[in-house]
Design an enzyme around this catalytic site. Structure first.
Site, PDB file in Angstrom:
ATOM      1  NE  ARG A  36      -4.144  -1.967   1.962  1.00  0.00           N
ATOM      2  CZ  ARG A  36      -5.223  -2.065   2.715  1.00  0.00           C
ATOM      3  NH1 ARG A  36      -5.399  -1.231   3.729  1.00  0.00           N
ATOM      4  NH2 ARG A  36      -6.137  -2.987   2.473  1.00  0.00           N
ATOM      5  CG  ASP A  48     -13.717   4.843   8.225  1.00  0.00           C
ATOM      6  OD1 ASP A  48     -14.180   3.688   8.319  1.00  0.00           O
ATOM      7  OD2 ASP A  48     -12.499   5.077   8.159  1.00  0.00           O
TER       8      ASP A  48
END
Length: 271
Positions: A41, A142
């Site tokens: 990532r 979130d």
């Protein structure tokens, strides 16, 4: 994703730096098996910034002038894959056991506390829109801004919708055509039902207000027991008596001090 090589996987020492960073910033524990994931990532960011290794990248994002890149790194590390109507037993329980007993004289308030890219809150909204005859409100939050941007758009590939009931898909979603073949988009009638906002679960929850049901699934598994206890303590301050708490089937409140009765696996009701 490319071939896994020595260069795009952090060393154990480098990974330890990011483990500490994520824990200190977000309260999340990164287990050792996430080392390869982290490498995949973040490796593109190393290349984009022309940095030699993950330690250089760690040092880079910890400079005050690079706070935007720090946010990018944290978002890349914490993004999780999800899909519509995940853990369908929760939705069956909501439809069959919760909704028939809610008051018609008040607004039923729900919080999706780890909304990720929006599949969970949109699943809730579809079910509520289809089955609930009382007034209801749905908040979704979130810690990751980029996943909330995705959620607000409401565009998903068909793989994410593999468990979406056909009647919901027909009524609440638009099928992609041409370059959007293989995708769908949640209709505005549902997208507008969800109030999205950024929120860190370690923060004071008083600003959320009192709610009747909280979904907080597939997130507490990453926290220490101490952090999980803090989150549960905070949840109990905003969840109405007899309110519902849904966690994932891979999680439990065992070992924590709380004021809940377990109704069935992963479903709790406040006393």
């Amino acid at each position: 994703m490319g071939t896994t090589t020595r260069e795009n996987i952090p060393t154990k020492e480098e990974f330890s730096l990011f483990q500490t960073l994520v824990h200190n910033r977000l309260g999340i524990n990164l287990p050792a098996h996430k080392r390869v994931m982290l490498g995949h990532r973040l490796f593109k960011r190393l290349n984009a910034l022309q940095l030699n290794n993950f330690r250089d990248y760690f040092n880079y994002i910890n400079h005050l002038e690079h706070t935007k890149e720090l946010e990018t790194a944290l978002e890349l590390i914490t993004t999780n894959e999800t899909f519509f109507f995940r853990e369908e037993k929760h939705f069956e329980f909501l439809q069959q056991k919760v909704l028939p007993n809610i008051s018609v004289n008040k607004t039923f308030k729900i919080w999706s506390a780890a909304a990720s890219t929006g599949e969970e809150p949109y699943s809730i909204a579809m079910l509520m829109q289809y089955h609930c005859r009382s007034s209801w409100q749905l908040m979704a939050s979130d810690v990751n801004n980029s996943v909330l941007t995705h959620a607000r758009k409401g565009i998903y590939n068909d793989e994410r919708a593999r468990f979406l009931p056909a009647h919901y898909r027909k009524e609440f979603c638009m099928k992609g055509i041409d370059e959007f073949q293989g995708f769908m988009r949640v209709k505005p009638s549902i997208r507008n039902k969800v109030q999205y906002f950024t929120f860190n679960l370690l923060d004071d929850m008083a600003s959320i207000g009192m709610v009747d049901l909280i979904f907080i699934r597939n997130v507490m598994i990453y926290f220490t027991d101490e952090t999980r206890q803090k989150i549960i303590d905070n949840i109990q301050t905003i969840l109405n008596p007899k309110g519902w708490l849904f966690i994932s089937h891979s999680e439990t409140l065992h070992g924590l001090s709380h004021d809940f009765n377990i109704v069935q696996p992963a479903i709790y009701q406040r006393k």
